[in-house]
Each structure stands twice: as structure tokens, then as C-alpha cells.
Design an enzyme around this catalytic site. Structure first.
Site, PDB file in Angstrom:
ATOM      1  N   HIS A 146      39.113  41.770  37.458  1.00  0.00           N
ATOM      2  CA  HIS A 146      38.335  42.834  38.170  1.00  0.00           C
ATOM      3  C   HIS A 146      38.051  44.318  38.172  1.00  0.00           C
ATOM      4  O   HIS A 146      37.449  44.417  38.657  1.00  0.00           O
ATOM      5  CB  HIS A 146      38.966  42.334  40.361  1.00  0.00           C
ATOM      6  CG  HIS A 146      40.431  43.216  40.008  1.00  0.00           C
ATOM      7  ND1 HIS A 146      41.612  42.433  39.321  1.00  0.00           N
ATOM      8  CD2 HIS A 146      40.479  44.422  40.777  1.00  0.00           C
ATOM      9  CE1 HIS A 146      42.762  43.888  39.317  1.00  0.00           C
ATOM     10  NE2 HIS A 146      42.085  45.030  40.309  1.00  0.00           N
TER      11      HIS A 146
HETATM   12  N1  UDP Z   1      47.330  37.440  42.919  1.00  0.00           N
HETATM   13  C1  UDP Z   1      47.224  36.799  43.823  1.00  0.00           C
HETATM   14  N2  UDP Z   1      46.250  36.062  43.553  1.00  0.00           N
HETATM   15  C2  UDP Z   1      45.514  36.093  42.722  1.00  0.00           C
HETATM   16  C3  UDP Z   1      45.505  36.939  42.185  1.00  0.00           C
HETATM   17  C4  UDP Z   1      46.320  38.518  41.513  1.00  0.00           C
HETATM   18  O1  UDP Z   1      48.320  36.546  44.682  1.00  0.00           O
HETATM   19  O2  UDP Z   1      44.818  35.455  42.674  1.00  0.00           O
HETATM   20  C5  UDP Z   1      48.267  38.904  43.198  1.00  0.00           C
HETATM   21  C6  UDP Z   1      49.510  39.243  41.950  1.00  0.00           C
HETATM   22  O3  UDP Z   1      50.574  39.565  42.439  1.00  0.00           O
HETATM   23  C7  UDP Z   1      48.997  40.645  41.436  1.00  0.00           C
HETATM   24  C8  UDP Z   1      48.334  41.061  42.750  1.00  0.00           C
HETATM   25  O4  UDP Z   1      47.785  40.172  44.167  1.00  0.00           O
HETATM   26  O5  UDP Z   1      49.850  41.209  41.070  1.00  0.00           O
HETATM   27  C9  UDP Z   1      47.560  42.393  42.777  1.00  0.00           C
HETATM   28  O6  UDP Z   1      46.714  41.763  42.567  1.00  0.00           O
HETATM   29  P1  UDP Z   1      45.101  42.310  41.574  1.00  0.00           P
HETATM   30  O7  UDP Z   1      45.046  42.020  40.043  1.00  0.00           O
HETATM   31  O8  UDP Z   1      43.935  42.350  42.587  1.00  0.00           O
HETATM   32  O9  UDP Z   1      45.851  44.445  42.259  1.00  0.00           O
HETATM   33  P2  UDP Z   1      45.645  45.453  40.997  1.00  0.00           P
HETATM   34  O10 UDP Z   1      47.493  45.510  40.634  1.00  0.00           O
HETATM   35  O11 UDP Z   1      45.172  45.305  40.197  1.00  0.00           O
HETATM   36  O12 UDP Z   1      45.808  46.722  41.576  1.00  0.00           O
END
Ligand code: UDP
Length: 365
Positions: free
Chosen positions: A207
């Protein structure tokens, strides 16, 4: 009675504040802990399911901000959050992570002379083209309590001239949620539902604007996923930003038949998939940490990480954004060239207890 408002806006924030809210219950005779949801992520699959699964209360305040450019989002949050602070006059505002809600809320609080506590302070990718990096640097600069997840965070803050008396190495609240919900995660039946064999599939999530906002990049990324799917089934829960761009560029027919395309999935099923995967390929921040904790191989498709410990001692392979190299690395790992990792210091499920105790001792005594 002291009052604390924690501000959450996006999926990773919910996961980080859930254990903090739980830890505050121990002090509920002295501290009222309230949650303000800015509405930065608003659809049910990115928001409500996390409140339900992580057993959080309904937010006490909901700002309903929604999407928009960085400026629009940040400004709207500031305008609405200022009203809440003027009404509620909390003793402390707590902000996790690095999203626009984090920076907007801390700016408003700092200008009203309300102390700010930043959970997950000090992380640096040293890439200011990442919107999150700008949010991190600025939030840390105006925070009064800086809670750090790994030692690089303390060193980065020191280098930026932040007084070490404000910095606390308390561990990783993201891991607190994982440890707490592990028994429930272990009961998930998502792999059965998707007809996957444990340890024999790849999980992919993407993303970051640098990977998914340009047509050329996104198209190559899909080629990369397809290429990996010639070796193993790939499960690909698609973030709304990525889904919009796939649709906008007309790329939806391009994903191969060995790729299982899903909407974003809830926390419990997602962590079950992570735990049972042979390899995770991602550009996420939090997933680098979760895979390191679980000892699962992770390829991070980014040129930098703000979480270097996951690559130094964990199972994270920082491969960069050359997609050919990503394919080569994935094939090597699937062929057995794995990295043995260790769990970083203080990633023990108790970070939020340490944070809440520091806050309690500081504002109630
Ligand atoms: N996650 C989830 N479902 C999904 C993708 C991610 O529950 O389909 C959780 C997972 O625990 C991940 C968290 O959401 O660590 C944060 O995800 P994201 O990659 O959106 O955020 P970032 O950490 O990159 O800011």
C-alpha cells in the site's frame, strides 16, 4: 481523576492502542482513558472489525474526517480535534504511530499546552519522501513523552537533540496485541477456508504510495506477484488504496490464477495467515515487526526501513524496490535460503504496561 485522550485514525493505530487501553483499566480509579477516532480509515474492513476483534470500546469521540489530500485531512483533524480538547481539557494526549492523525492531534495538543505522549517514537527511514517520515519527525519534536520500540529509536532522537529525559525504551505495543490475541489467532480457520497448506504459501500486502501510485510500478508489482505465484499460492489481501489504483489503471485482470485476491482482512485471520505463511512479501511497517516476532521470513519491498532491528536480528530481508531482485530473493527463500531470527529486546507483550505505569507515575503522583 486525570483524563487522557488517545487519538487513532488508521488500521495500525487501532492495533497499537488496544493494549494501552487495556493496561489503563488497572488505573481506572485515577485515570479515565478515552479514545478519539479521527475517521481517517472509515470503512468497516479497515476500522470497525479491529475495534471488535481487539475488544476495544466504541470510540468516545469520532471526528468523521474521511479521505482527502494530506493537507485536507490534517487540517480537518486539527479543526475538529481542537474542539474536543477545548471541551474536555485532558491532562495528556497520546498518539501512536506515524499517520496524519498522529501529527495533526499532537500539533493541536502542543499548541494548547497539553502534554503529548508519542507511542512508537524515534523510528526513522531517513526518507522524507515518505509522508510517514515527516509525521514521525515532527510529532517527536513536539512530544513530551517519547516511547521507543527499539534502540535505534533512542539513538535517532538523541541525534536530533531531543532531551533523553523524555525518552523511554518501553518495547513494542504492536507485539503486545499479537501476544495477547495469540490463543485466538491460533484458533482461526482461515487457511482451511482458503484451502491453503500450512507453511506452503506466500502472503503479500502492498500500500505504500511509492509502490502502488504509479501505473508502471503497480503493473510491475503485479508481474512480481504473478512470478512468485508460479512457485507457491500467493494470498493477496488488497489495501483500499491499492485496489483503487488497480481499478483506475485497469489492471484487475492481470493478477494470475494462483493468486488469491481478497479484501483487507481482519486482524485475527491476517495474523493467522502470517503465522502459517512460508514467506510474507510486503511494504508494510507493522508486518516487518510481526514476522520478526513470529520468526516468519519477510521480504520488504522498500528502499529503507524505519524498523532496522527487524533486518539486523530478525527475519526481515530488505531487498529494495528492484522487482527482479524481489523475485530472485523470493525464489531463494522458498528454496530454503532462510534467515534465522531472534526476537528483539522488550518485544515481550508488556510494553503497554510499562508505558501506562510511566504515565501514571508521572501524572498521578
Ligand atoms: N493487517 C490486517 N489485515 C490486512 C493487512 C494488515 O489486519 O489485510 C494488520 C497487520 O497486523 C499489520 C497492520 O494491520 O501489521 C498494519 O498494517 P498496514 O500495513 O496497513 O500499516 P503500516 O504498518 O504499514 O503502517
Amino acid at each position: 481523576m486525570k483524563k487522557i485522550i488517545s487519538v487513532v485514525g488508521a488500521r495500525p493505530n487501532f492495533i497499537k492502542i488496544a493494549p494501552i487501553h487495556r493496561s489503563f483499566q488497572k488505573y481506572n480509579e485515577d485515570i479515565s482513558h478515552m479514545i478519539c477516532h479521527t475517521g481517517q480509515h472509515f470503512d468497516a474492513k479497515m476500522s470497525k472489525i479491529f475495534f471488535d476483534e481487539l475488544q476495544m470500546p466504541k470510540p468516545h469521540f469520532y471526528l468523521g474526517i474521511g479521505g482527502g489530500s494530506h493537507a485536507v485531512q490534517t487540517a480537518r483533524i486539527m479543526i475538529e480535534f481542537e474542539k474536543i480538547l477545548l471541551n474536555e481539557k485532558p491532562d495528556l494526549v497520546m498518539v501512536p504511530g506515524d499517520v496524519n492523525s498522529t501529527l495533526a492531534a499532537s500539533l493541536v495538543a502542543a499548541k494548547l499546552h497539553i502534554p503529548v505522549a508519542h507511542v512508537e517514537a524515534g523510528l526513522r527511514s531517513f526518507d522524507r519522501r515518505m509522508p510517514e517520515e515527516v509525521n514521525r519527525v515532527l510529532t517527536d519534536e513536539i512530544s513530551d513523552y517519547l516511547f521507543v520500540t527499539e534502540k535505534s529509536g533512542s539513538a535517532n532522537l538523541k541525534n536530533e537533540g531531543i532531551d533523553s529525559s523524555k525518552v523511554y525504551f518501553t518495547g513494542n505495543v504492536m507485539i503486545d496485541s499479537l501476544v495477547n490475541f495469540l490463543p485466538i489467532i491460533n484458533n482461526s480457520t482461515i487457511t482451511d477456508k482458503l484451502l491453503l497448506d500450512q507453511g506452503k504459501f506466500v502472503l503479500a500486502t502492498f500500500h505504500r504510495p511509492s509502490n502502488v501510485d504509479e501505473e508502471e510500478n503497480l503493473s510491475q508489482l503485479i508481474d512480481t506477484i504473478n512470478e512468485i505465484s508460479t512457485e507457491r499460492k500467493v494470498v493477496f489481501p488488497i489495501h483500499p488504496r491499492t485496489r483503487n489504483n488497480i481499478d483506475k489503471f485497469g489492471l484487475s485482470g492481470k493478477l494470475g490464477k494462483n493468486v488469491i485476491i481478497l479484501d483487507p482482512i481482519g486482524y485475527i485471520d491476517f495474523l493467522s495467515l502470517t503465522k502459517k505463511a512460508e514467506l510474507v512479501v510486503t511494504d508494510s511497517g507493522g508486518i516487518q515487526e510481526e514476522t520478526t516476532f513470529l520468526g516468519i521470513q519477510c521480504i520488504t519491498v522498500r528502499d529503507s526501513t524505519e524498523r532496522p532491528i527487524t533486518s539486523e536480528i530478525g527475519t526481515n530481508h530488505m531487498i529494495g524496490t528492484d522487482f527482479q531482485k524481489v523475485v530472485v530473493a523470493a525464489k531463494l527463500i522458498l528454496g530454503g535460503r532462510i534467515k534465522n531470527g531472534r526476537i528483539p529486546e522488550l518485544w515481550d507483550g508488556k510494553a503497554s504496561e510499562r508505558i501506562v505505569e510511566i504515565v501514571y507515575k508521572s501524572i498521578c503522583k
